[in-house]
Write a protein that holds these residues in place. Sequence first.
Motif, mmCIF file in Angstrom:
data_model
loop_
_atom_site.group_PDB
_atom_site.id
_atom_site.type_symbol
_atom_site.label_atom_id
_atom_site.label_comp_id
_atom_site.label_asym_id
_atom_site.label_seq_id
_atom_site.Cartn_x
_atom_site.Cartn_y
_atom_site.Cartn_z
ATOM 1 N N SER A 38 0.852 -1.192 0.000
ATOM 2 C CA SER A 38 0.000 0.000 0.000
ATOM 3 C C SER A 38 0.886 1.240 0.000
ATOM 4 O O SER A 38 1.803 1.347 0.818
ATOM 5 N N SER A 70 -2.928 -0.188 -9.022
ATOM 6 C CA SER A 70 -4.341 -0.023 -8.710
ATOM 7 C C SER A 70 -4.560 1.175 -7.804
ATOM 8 O O SER A 70 -4.071 1.215 -6.675
ATOM 9 N N ASP A 77 -13.722 1.721 -7.667
ATOM 10 C CA ASP A 77 -12.612 0.838 -7.314
ATOM 11 C C ASP A 77 -11.547 0.799 -8.402
ATOM 12 O O ASP A 77 -10.380 0.532 -8.131
ATOM 13 N N LYS A 150 -6.738 5.124 -2.471
ATOM 14 C CA LYS A 150 -6.006 3.980 -1.941
ATOM 15 C C LYS A 150 -5.214 3.400 -3.109
ATOM 16 O O LYS A 150 -5.795 3.015 -4.125
ATOM 17 N N GLN A 157 -7.898 -3.975 -6.870
ATOM 18 C CA GLN A 157 -8.936 -3.635 -5.905
ATOM 19 C C GLN A 157 -10.318 -3.754 -6.572
ATOM 20 O O GLN A 157 -10.679 -2.919 -7.395
ATOM 21 N N TYR A 160 -12.996 -0.841 -2.484
ATOM 22 C CA TYR A 160 -12.110 0.205 -1.987
ATOM 23 C C TYR A 160 -11.158 -0.346 -0.921
ATOM 24 O O TYR A 160 -11.535 -0.563 0.215
ATOM 25 N N GLY A 161 -9.901 -0.647 -1.341
ATOM 26 C CA GLY A 161 -8.901 -1.164 -0.421
ATOM 27 C C GLY A 161 -8.917 -2.666 -0.250
ATOM 28 O O GLY A 161 -8.190 -3.204 0.585
ATOM 29 N N GLY A 162 -9.710 -3.390 -1.061
ATOM 30 C CA GLY A 162 -9.779 -4.839 -0.886
ATOM 31 C C GLY A 162 -10.393 -5.531 -2.096
ATOM 32 O O GLY A 162 -10.292 -5.058 -3.221
ATOM 33 N N PHE A 164 -9.557 -8.578 -3.326
ATOM 34 C CA PHE A 164 -8.473 -9.101 -4.163
ATOM 35 C C PHE A 164 -8.817 -10.486 -4.735
ATOM 36 O O PHE A 164 -9.506 -11.286 -4.105
#
Length: 232
Positions: A38, A70, A77, A150, A157, A160-162, A164
Amino acid sequence: MKRLVVLLSLFLLAATEKQDLLGKMFTFPVESNRHHVSLSPLLENETNFTCITVCLRAFSDLDRSQSLFSLALPESDNAFFIYKPKREVYCLHVGGLSVDFWGLEDELNVWNSVCATWDGKTGLGQMWVNGKPSTRKGFSRLGSLSGTPKIILGQDQDSYGGGFDINQSFVGMLTDVHMWNSVLSPSEISQYMHDRWYQSGNVLNWDSLEFSKIGYVITESVKTTQKLKIES
């Protein structure tokens, strides 16, 4: 056994750090739906991108789809997402819309230099791979990308932030990741491509990068990928 679990948990914890990564790379050794890096942008108050350039160098033996860069926003996203669905094809997502660029030659197990640009005023996007520019293509959405970003390396992504997906994860090495809130000129991109002097990114600067490694990601010297000279 419990001690091993504790030690592994400590290893997997994310620790934010800031480093000059000149001459270094992030190595992503295994496929995963978790391991990633990140990145924290330098412009903390920059929440309104009207232009973007992202450049990086990737080394991989993957012949499947993979995520290279990303950037997600709360409302999108795939706000700015560089994706490689297969050899010599690159896909650029901007604001959730996507455009494919074909015929951009790359190789396995060598460093490939990649840059992507987007201009919100014209809606035009372009890819550069190993010094070769793509056709300039347009996105129907013009204007700006707003929100708190992010930015993640190694994963796509889908939220938002995940969100995967192991089948879109990156396996290999990444280095020289830079991001600008402007569209670089062809001559500036050429300087980056040929690893000559170039102005570091003002949103992400590899020479002064704040980042967190989550999971199995190693920071090591780029020299480990240099070819050996074999004397006859």
